[in-house]
Design a protein around this motif. Structure first.
Motif, PDB file in Angstrom:
ATOM      1  N   UNK A 206       0.696  -1.084  -0.264  1.00 40.26           N
ATOM      2  CA  UNK A 206       0.395  -0.457   0.326  1.00 40.26           C
ATOM      3  C   UNK A 206       1.009   1.313   0.296  1.00 40.26           C
ATOM      4  N   UNK A 207       0.556   2.157  -1.204  1.00 32.98           N
ATOM      5  CA  UNK A 207       1.234   3.064  -1.264  1.00 32.98           C
ATOM      6  C   UNK A 207       1.411   3.977  -0.024  1.00 32.98           C
TER       7      UNK A 207
ATOM      8  N   UNK B  79       4.048   6.246 -11.048  1.00 31.93           N
ATOM      9  CA  UNK B  79       4.333   6.610  -9.688  1.00 31.93           C
ATOM     10  C   UNK B  79       4.780   7.106  -9.472  1.00 31.93           C
ATOM     11  N   UNK B  80       5.317   8.015  -8.883  1.00 31.20           N
ATOM     12  CA  UNK B  80       7.023   9.023  -8.602  1.00 31.20           C
ATOM     13  C   UNK B  80       7.019   9.284  -7.256  1.00 31.20           C
ATOM     14  N   UNK B  81       8.188  10.395  -6.847  1.00 30.95           N
ATOM     15  CA  UNK B  81       8.315  10.005  -5.839  1.00 30.95           C
ATOM     16  C   UNK B  81       7.379  10.840  -4.912  1.00 30.95           C
ATOM     17  N   UNK B  82       7.640  11.218  -3.572  1.00 28.31           N
ATOM     18  CA  UNK B  82       8.541   9.913  -2.788  1.00 28.31           C
ATOM     19  C   UNK B  82       8.072   8.673  -3.076  1.00 28.31           C
ATOM     20  N   UNK B  83       9.150   7.932  -2.738  1.00 28.13           N
ATOM     21  CA  UNK B  83       8.310   6.506  -2.676  1.00 28.13           C
ATOM     22  C   UNK B  83       8.181   5.967  -1.244  1.00 28.13           C
ATOM     23  N   UNK B  84       7.222   5.555  -0.541  1.00 22.41           N
ATOM     24  CA  UNK B  84       6.734   5.286   0.747  1.00 22.41           C
ATOM     25  C   UNK B  84       6.077   4.604   1.016  1.00 22.41           C
ATOM     26  N   UNK B  85       6.044   3.181   1.226  1.00 21.87           N
ATOM     27  CA  UNK B  85       4.903   2.326   1.022  1.00 21.87           C
ATOM     28  C   UNK B  85       4.604   1.502   3.345  1.00 21.87           C
ATOM     29  N   UNK B  86       3.198   0.846   2.910  1.00 19.28           N
ATOM     30  CA  UNK B  86       3.262   0.010   3.552  1.00 19.28           C
ATOM     31  C   UNK B  86       2.734  -0.852   2.880  1.00 19.28           C
ATOM     32  N   UNK B  87       3.894  -2.335   3.784  1.00 24.67           N
ATOM     33  CA  UNK B  87       3.371  -3.414   4.060  1.00 24.67           C
ATOM     34  C   UNK B  87       2.153  -4.648   4.995  1.00 24.67           C
ATOM     35  N   UNK B  88       1.311  -5.417   4.230  1.00 24.42           N
ATOM     36  CA  UNK B  88       0.801  -6.033   4.885  1.00 24.42           C
ATOM     37  C   UNK B  88       1.120  -7.368   4.893  1.00 24.42           C
ATOM     38  N   UNK B  89       2.573  -8.108   5.494  1.00 28.09           N
ATOM     39  CA  UNK B  89       2.396  -9.238   5.773  1.00 28.09           C
ATOM     40  C   UNK B  89       1.380 -10.334   5.632  1.00 28.09           C
ATOM     41  N   UNK B  90       1.064 -10.947   4.735  1.00 29.53           N
ATOM     42  CA  UNK B  90       0.104 -12.350   4.972  1.00 29.53           C
ATOM     43  C   UNK B  90       0.640 -13.732   4.869  1.00 29.53           C
TER      44      UNK B  90
ATOM     45  N   UNK C  42       3.750  -4.526  -6.786  1.00 28.15           N
ATOM     46  CA  UNK C  42       2.762  -3.174  -6.404  1.00 28.15           C
ATOM     47  C   UNK C  42       1.367  -3.204  -7.077  1.00 28.15           C
ATOM     48  N   UNK C  43       1.149  -2.064  -6.957  1.00 31.57           N
ATOM     49  CA  UNK C  43      -0.307  -1.378  -7.120  1.00 31.57           C
ATOM     50  C   UNK C  43      -0.299  -0.963  -8.392  1.00 31.57           C
TER      51      UNK C  43
ATOM     52  N   UNK D 194      15.350   1.703 -10.210  1.00 38.07           N
ATOM     53  CA  UNK D 194      15.630   1.841  -8.875  1.00 38.07           C
ATOM     54  C   UNK D 194      16.103   2.763  -8.222  1.00 38.07           C
ATOM     55  N   UNK D 195      14.893   3.631  -7.332  1.00 38.90           N
ATOM     56  CA  UNK D 195      14.622   4.009  -6.357  1.00 38.90           C
ATOM     57  C   UNK D 195      14.657   3.811  -5.124  1.00 38.90           C
ATOM     58  N   UNK D 196      15.157   4.137  -4.443  1.00 38.69           N
ATOM     59  CA  UNK D 196      14.882   3.508  -2.537  1.00 38.69           C
ATOM     60  C   UNK D 196      13.577   3.882  -2.523  1.00 38.69           C
ATOM     61  N   UNK D 197      12.808   2.701  -1.762  1.00 41.84           N
ATOM     62  CA  UNK D 197      12.251   2.509  -1.427  1.00 41.84           C
ATOM     63  C   UNK D 197      12.496   3.036   0.759  1.00 41.84           C
ATOM     64  N   UNK D 198      11.016   3.536   0.765  1.00 41.60           N
ATOM     65  CA  UNK D 198      11.387   3.619   2.943  1.00 41.60           C
ATOM     66  C   UNK D 198      10.145   3.171   2.606  1.00 41.60           C
ATOM     67  N   UNK D 199      10.371   1.798   3.551  1.00 42.59           N
ATOM     68  CA  UNK D 199       8.530   0.736   3.927  1.00 42.59           C
ATOM     69  C   UNK D 199       8.475   1.713   5.768  1.00 42.59           C
ATOM     70  N   UNK D 200       7.877   2.476   5.895  1.00 39.64           N
ATOM     71  CA  UNK D 200       6.446   3.243   6.601  1.00 39.64           C
ATOM     72  C   UNK D 200       6.443   2.278   7.710  1.00 39.64           C
ATOM     73  N   UNK D 201       6.046   1.034   7.350  1.00 41.49           N
ATOM     74  CA  UNK D 201       5.129   0.083   8.453  1.00 41.49           C
ATOM     75  C   UNK D 201       5.172  -1.218   7.913  1.00 41.49           C
ATOM     76  N   UNK D 202       5.469  -2.458   8.310  1.00 43.26           N
ATOM     77  CA  UNK D 202       4.870  -3.330   8.459  1.00 43.26           C
ATOM     78  C   UNK D 202       3.784  -4.369   9.290  1.00 43.26           C
TER      79      UNK D 202
END
Length: 228
Positions: A28-29, A53-64, A74-75, A100-108
């Motif tokens: 989820x972006x 999708x363009x910057x900033x590259x920030x996501x939340x991951x839902x781990x099932x 991604x979406x 190849x842009x770095x991603x910030x994982x805000x939350x899992x």
């Protein structure tokens, strides 16, 4: 005659794991979410992809599942790839990925029971598989098109079912991962990419030979074989 030179290259459809696997995860972006224009065919002008999708590259991951894989859908058309995948891809000179842009994982978010040991979250990068020159053969395949394509460049059209397909000889430009003309919604990879994945043990990728790939949500069956 050199028999090796006459062998046609092999291609594979790349899918991201399977639902309920140990690497099952949703992306989820995170806000703010900025998007650029969708790609268009240079000849007919029709849209041939999703908004970019363009910057900033920030996501939340839902781990099932149980852990995070090396290749995550991604979406949109972008993919998240782990740092070890990124380094190996670049070191071995494979082609076909852009960004190849770095991603910030805000939350899992853990959708199952939280693991006893802290989860290792790899460093991820966002990439876009390129739109390749390789084109789906409109005759030698078992694809049911909702209507025939009208543009010889993008060959974009609706697809109702796939029961194996081949690429038109002479159209592939050598990319190791790409979206083919006529089937832009799917990822196709070279045999070199397949060997690369298997040799490094990269996770959350399933590779199926294009001639064996099946996608038929409405159980329509394969398209009729061409008649002589």
């Amino acid at each position: 005659m050199d028999s090796e030179a006459s062998v046609s290259p092999r291609f594979f459809v790349l899918e991201e794991g399977v639902p309920s696997s140990r690497y099952d995860v949703d992306v989820e972006k995170a806000e703010p979410v900025n998007r650029a224009e969708a790609p268009r065919c240079p000849r007919c002008g029709d849209i041939i992809g999703l908004l970019t999708w363009s910057a900033p590259y920030r996501v939340e991951l839902e781990l099932h599942g149980e852990e995070l894989g090396d290749f995550i859908r991604s979406t949109g058309y972008e993919r998240l790839i782990s740092e070890r995948f990124t380094e190996a891809f670049r070191a071995e000179g494979l082609t076909g990925l852009e960004g190849f842009h770095p991603i910030e994982v805000v939350r899992v978010r853990y959708m199952r029971k939280r693991p006893r040991q802290p989860l290792a979250v790899p460093r991820y990068y966002v990439v876009w598989p390129c739109f390749g020159r390789a084109a789906v053969d409109l005759v030698l395949n078992r694809v049911r098109f909702s209507k025939p394509p009208t543009c010889t460049e993008c060959r974009a059209t609706g697809i109702d079912a796939i029961h194996g397909f081949v690429l038109e000889p002479g159209t592939w430009s050598g990319e190791d991962i790409f979206r083919p003309r006529g089937m832009q919604g799917d990822l196709v990879v070279s045999e070199r990419f397949k060997d690369f994945v298997e040799r490094h043990g990269f996770t959350n990728m399933r590779l199926t030979p294009t001639e064996q790939y099946v996608w038929d949500p409405s159980n329509l069956g394969p398209a009729p074989l061409p008649t002589a």
